[in-house]
Design an enzyme around this catalytic site. Structure first.
Site, short mmCIF file in Angstrom:
data_model
loop_
_atom_site.label_atom_id
_atom_site.label_comp_id
_atom_site.label_asym_id
_atom_site.label_seq_id
_atom_site.Cartn_x
_atom_site.Cartn_y
_atom_site.Cartn_z
N HIS A 173 -0.73 -11.15 -4.96
CA HIS A 173 0.61 -11.04 -4.62
C HIS A 173 1.52 -11.91 -5.29
O HIS A 173 2.68 -11.53 -5.80
CB HIS A 173 0.85 -10.75 -3.20
N ASP A 183 -3.20 -2.62 -4.97
CA ASP A 183 -1.94 -3.62 -4.92
C ASP A 183 -1.16 -3.80 -6.13
O ASP A 183 0.04 -3.93 -5.45
CB ASP A 183 -2.81 -4.96 -4.28
N HIS A 198 -9.07 -1.73 -4.93
CA HIS A 198 -8.04 -2.05 -4.13
C HIS A 198 -7.08 -3.20 -4.54
O HIS A 198 -5.78 -3.14 -4.64
CB HIS A 198 -8.58 -2.59 -2.74
N HIS A 202 0.80 -1.08 0.17
CA HIS A 202 -0.08 0.26 0.05
C HIS A 202 0.83 1.26 -0.01
O HIS A 202 0.80 2.28 -0.66
CB HIS A 202 -1.03 -0.09 1.17
#
Length: 298
Positions: free
Chosen positions: A259, A236, A232, A75
């Site tokens: 991720h 990311d 969001h 973030h």
């Protein structure tokens, strides 16, 4: 455009999302060509921002060295990338970046307080020249050539509030602040007990995440955007791609990206030097951080 850093040192204190302990974070300027470096003050350990520094991608992007780590950098790095900052020292007194409200907005406000300083070096951009893709069953992330930076993201959750969401976002700092920066991380109430049993989400609350039960959002204020969840995920992705070390000119596309997949994508890109070239930007910093076709081959 020139390389940048911040004009003055700034700091904040917050709670780490996964360990739930207080963390003090300080940002300090660095000179041209020094890049972005994390420093664990409590361990006297420097960790450069680079895909090779990533040691874990379970629920967050974690960098580390010599058995020490720094968790949940994505973030903060999403905000740093979006402000076009090339050189920065990030000092922490614990092993997590403070989660703040679960979005990137607090870091953007901190960077506004710090101000942006231009340096005597031309900004470099990583230009995608060939498509690179990473797949895991039906999930995938890819980078492909484009004369701007675009994020094309689809998520599909079997939850009545989320379902299938899609966003095509053309990157600029202004658009980021309006459309992405305030989007919060999210999680499911049924997963909290398990996550805490493996040492994660101990600092999570309705103050720093969207929490959903089987049927609804539990946060009394509701959502900040109707499609906050996919926004969001774009936040990311921007943070994860920042580990490449310079702005990207290309299109990122993802279906159920994560991720782990983003990290694999950065590694695969760097392992294929024919898939990108480093170019030098033209124009002035006063135009704002907007990547377009104005570049010159280095």
């Amino acid at each position: 455009m020139q390389e940048t850093t911040i004009k003055k040192a700034v700091e904040l204190v917050g709670i780490g999302l996964h360990r739930g302990v207080p963390v003090k974070m300080r940002l300090e300027p660095l000179g041209a060509g020094e890049g972005i470096i994390f420093y664990r003050k409590d361990k006297n350990l420097y960790i450069p921002l680079h895909p090779d520094s990533v040691v874990d991608t379970k629920m967050a992007t974690v960098i580390g060295k010599r058995d020490e780590s720094i968790s949940t950098i994505e973030h903060l790095m999403s905000a740093v990338y979006s402000y076009g900052i090339d050189n920065l020292l990030i000092i922490l007194d614990n092993d997590e970046v403070p989660i703040m409200d679960g979005s990137a907005m607090s870091y953007c406000m901190l960077l506004d307080e710090a101000g942006i300083a231009t340096l005597n070096a031309s900004k470099k951009v990583l230009k995608i020249t060939k498509e690179i893709e990473v797949r895991e069953e039906n999930k995938y992330v890819k980078l492909k050539p484009s004369n701007s930076m675009i994020f094309d993201f689809t998520i599909d959750f079997s939850h009545p509030v989320i379902g299938k969401e899609y966003l095509r976002f053309e990157f600029s700092k202004k658009a980021y602040l309006q459309e992405i920066a305030k989007a919060r991380t999210f999680g499911f109430l049924k997963e909290v007990q398990y996550l805490r049993s493996i040492g994660l989400a101990r600092g999570g609350s309705l103050e720093n995440a969207i929490v959903l039960d089987e049927n609804r959002v539990l946060n009394p204020e509701g959502l900040r955007y109707p499609d906050e969840f996919v926004r969001h995920k774009v936040l990311d992705a921007i943070g994860d791609l920042s580990l490449l070390g310079c702005p990207i000119m290309g299109e990122y596309e993802a279906y159920a990206g994560s991720h782990a997949l983003n990290h694999a994508l950065t590694k695969q890109l760097l392992a294929n030097p024919d898939a990108y070239e480093i170019v030098e930007t033209k124009g002035t910093n006063e135009e704002g951080f907007v990547l377009g076709a104005a570049y010159a081959k280095e």
